[in-house]
Write a protein that holds these residues in place. Structure first.
Motif: not given
Length: 536
Positions: A27-37, A39-40, A83-91, A93-97
């Protein structure tokens, strides 16, 4: 392209031809934007998407059997990995991606760790990428990449195939598989053999091959263009191999037909397949998901789960094959410029004998719990002195039978001295080929050098076999070379007293040996050793 034929590595025997169908790339690399309104709220989307993907793969696993079911169940567990789910969730909220981007980055972190681990673990990177793409597609509401719906019997051509795709293939419509990447130990290879589909991997330029119809030779490892108007030709199906379950040549010479396993599910599948025992139990699964060394009690329970299906039968446990190339936090590995040649396998035990002793304690207890006839062997042994150190320590721990793996050329060349120090040896042909040819076993571009039919590799095996026969001690082979029913006969002729293979190959190898005499096996050796090339 002007080439009419492409070389590769044959990993599943047979010949077939028909229309070429190319499989969609990742699959194509997903974009880093737009930032979610929110994040949680965006992070909360990850877990349901992962669970949906896991459920779909589990549903496919429920309709499969043998290796396919085992591999799919493992893939489903990857999709639902907390572990995969948790790391993605943290990314998120922390990076707003966006969640899709977070899953992409988290999965890539896991894939990088597996690549660094090398060996069997690195071969699972494609599985992680498949899970990544399926979760991303679920989050984006698009169809995941993969095998298209086939309207006629066809030959599939891909960069690589994910286990979920390969396991769901219908041999009635998929004539053969061709991939640019992969090797004899990849999931594509294992599942293709299990399904009886001819397959050639490490075919450089396969996706750019302009032929609209191809012929695939899984024995010779070649792909060539054919007349697109010619009718498709399917590989002849011989059905499941007929084998009575006793490993022996036609004239009664015993040869153990064992299985390679790495988890309880693998062991159950191997037992169902008719394996007479376990020739290689990889214990790393017990250590991978923790930053701390598992307790003796935890190890004991984990090992017993693998040993249980083989009560009263032989099981060879390989001690922890870790080090700088398989970084485990509790071992505090130092950075190394070339981890494949660094402190790994038994070399870690020299620095941390306490870790080895605790593993011995857990193995002894698990053997008592299960009733399996347990032996141990050390990985990455290079000298007779190392072999003696390990064997003495294992015996002192109460393990009656200890051996070493021959996967370093120096150990093969000093096999006489090594065998004086141990009760048995087992040849790991995958790593032995990698170190003999200086060719990374994960790299498709050099996969032909890791072909187990390479004369140089067979000549090293001949040295080990002659030493084992002369000393009257057993020699097993536990690399994927043993899974080739034809090469299995050569290995027995070279002196192998047992062959340990993936569960899907057990019956085929057992049947192959039952169809020839010991003299036939011995007679095949000279021709193989004298051949100038692997293809010859």
């Amino acid at each position: 392209m002007s080439q009419a034929q492409l070389p590769g590595v044959g990993v599943s025997p047979g010949r077939a031809s028909g229309p070429a169908v190319k499989v969609t790339e990742s699959i194509s690399e997903p974009a880093t934007t737009p930032s979610p309104e929110d994040p949680h709220a965006e992070a909360a989307r990850v877990a349901p998407a992962a669970q949906t993907v896991a459920a779909r793969i589990e549903a496919t696993a429920a309709t499969a059997s043998g290796d396919a079911a085992t591999i799919l169940t493992t893939t489903a567990a990857m999709a639902a990995d907390p572990a995969l789910v948790s790391q993605a969730e943290q990314l998120v909220t922390a990076q707003r991606i966006p969640a899709a981007r977070a899953v992409y980055e988290a999965a890539n972190n896991f894939a990088h760790a597996l690549t660094s681990a090398g060996g069997y673990m690195a071969e699972r990177v494609r599985d992680v990428e498949d899970v990544r793409d399926r979760i991303i597609a679920e989050l984006l509401g698009i169809a995941p990449p993969g095998v298209p719906v086939l309207t006629e019997p066809s030959v599939l051509i891909a960069r690589d195939l994910a286990p979920a795709d390969t396991a769901a293939l219908d041999p009635d419509t998929v004539l053969a598989l061709v991939t640019e990447e992969g090797g004899p130990t990849s999931h594509t290879a294992i599942l293709a053999r299990s399904l009886g589909i001819p397959a050639v991997v490490a075919v450089r330029g396969a996706l750019a091959f302009e032929a609209t119809a191809v012929a695939v030779d899984g024995d010779a490892g070649s792909v060539r263009a054919v007349d697109p108007d010619a009718p498709p030709v399917a590989a002849a199906s011989s059905g499941p191999a007929e084998w009575n379950g006793t490993g022996a040549t036609a004239d009664g010479r015993p040869v153990g037909v064992l299985a390679n396993v790495g988890a309880p599910a693998d062991a159950r599948t191997a037992a169902e397949a008719g394996a007479e025992g376990i020739g290689l139990f990889r214990t790393e699964f017990c250590y991978l998901d923790t930053d701390d060394e598992p307790s003796v009690a935890d190890q004991r329970a984990a090992y017993a789960g693998v040993l249980a299906p083989f009560a009263g039968r032989p099981v060879v446990v390989r001690t922890l094959d870790a080090g700088a190339d398989k970084p485990m936090v509790f071992l505090s590995p130092e950075s190394e410029p070339n981890p494949a040649l660094g402190v790994r396998g038994i070399r870690v035990a020299f620095d941390r004998p306490d870790v080895l002793d605790r593993q011995f304690e857990a193995i002894v207890a698990a053997a008592a719990d299960s009733g399996a006839e347990v032996s141990v062997m050390a990985p990455m042994v290079a000298t007779a002195e190392e072999a003696a150190w390990f064997t003495d320590r294992a015996h002192a721990a109460g393990i009656p039978r200890a051996g070493v793996m021959i996967e370093v050329p120096s150990a093969a060349l000093t096999a006489h001295e090594v065998l004086d120090a141990v009760d048995f040896v087992s040849v790991g042909t995958n790593d032995l080929a990698q170190y003999t040819f200086a060719a990374d076993r994960q790299l498709g571009a050099v996969a032909t050098l890791n072909d187990p039919w390479q004369p140089a590799l067979l000549r090293l095996l001949s040295t080990v076999g002659a030493a084992a026969t002369g000393k009257g001690k057993p020699m097993g082979v536990c690399g994927e070379a043993a899974a080739d029913p034809q090469l299995a006969r050569v290995l027995v002729g070279l002196g192998a007293t047992s062959l340990s293979v993936n569960a899907g190959s057990v019956r085929a190898v057992g049947a192959s040996l039952a169809g020839v005499s010991w003299a036939d096996c011995a007679g095949s050796v000279r021709a193989a050793l004298d051949a100038p090339t692997a293809r010859a």
